[in-house]
Design a protein around this motif. Structure first.
Motif: not given
Length: 176
Positions: A30-31, A34, A38, A61
């Motif tokens: 998940e990180s 994310m 970005d 997304d």
């Protein structure tokens, strides 16, 4: 005459982007997923400035972009794809359609938006697909080439639309 609510409308080139394999990436890390969102946001915000584009909204997304010029929209999409390829962490699918959009309460609607979203899955990873409406506006540009994928039936769209695959990576597109 029936009472009709007035919506602000604009004819524009509508661009949809979508990160390839994002759902799987989100399940695995998940990180990192994310982080990719970005990175995509930074790339798109940087590139659209040079092409007179506007980020209308992020949808999961993906992103919805708007341009007043079909050529600017496609040149921006090509630059986005080239920048994402150089980054190397993910790939995008991009679709472009010409259509009327309506603005209401900070959101955007219209069949043109829906059609662009239906074209996007037809693009290969790292690729760009456009409707015939866009192709007819850009086909005479020497630095742009593509080929017809034929008429495609798109979910929720009454008539089949001819879709074109743009040759990505063969052009050198410079920001204006």
């Amino acid at each position: 005459m029936p009472d009709q609510q007035h919506h602000q409308r604009q004819l524009c080139a509508i661009v949809f982007t979508d990160i390839v394999g994002f759902t799987k990436t989100m399940e695995e890390d998940e990180s990192y997923a994310m982080e990719l969102l970005d990175v995509q946001r930074k790339i798109i915000n940087l590139v659209i400035e040079g092409h007179d584009g506007q980020l209308l909204k992020e949808i999961g997304d993906g992103t919805l972009l708007m341009f007043t010029s079909a050529i600017d929209a496609l040149e921006c999409a090509l630059e986005i794809q080239n920048t994402v390829e150089q980054d190397g962490r993910f790939q995008l699918r991009i679709a472009i359609h010409l259509g009327d959009v309506m603005f209401e309460k900070g959101d955007v609607f219209g069949s043109g938006v829906n059609i662009a979203s239906r074209i996007e899955p037809l693009a290969s990873p790292g690729g760009i697909c456009v409707s015939a409406d866009i192709w007819n506006q850009v086909k005479n540009q020497k630095h742009i080439s593509g080929e017809s994928l034929g008429e495609k039936n798109l979910k929720g769209v009454a008539q089949p639309l001819e879709i074109f695959k743009i040759n990505v990576g063969e052009q050198t597109v410079k920001s204006s």
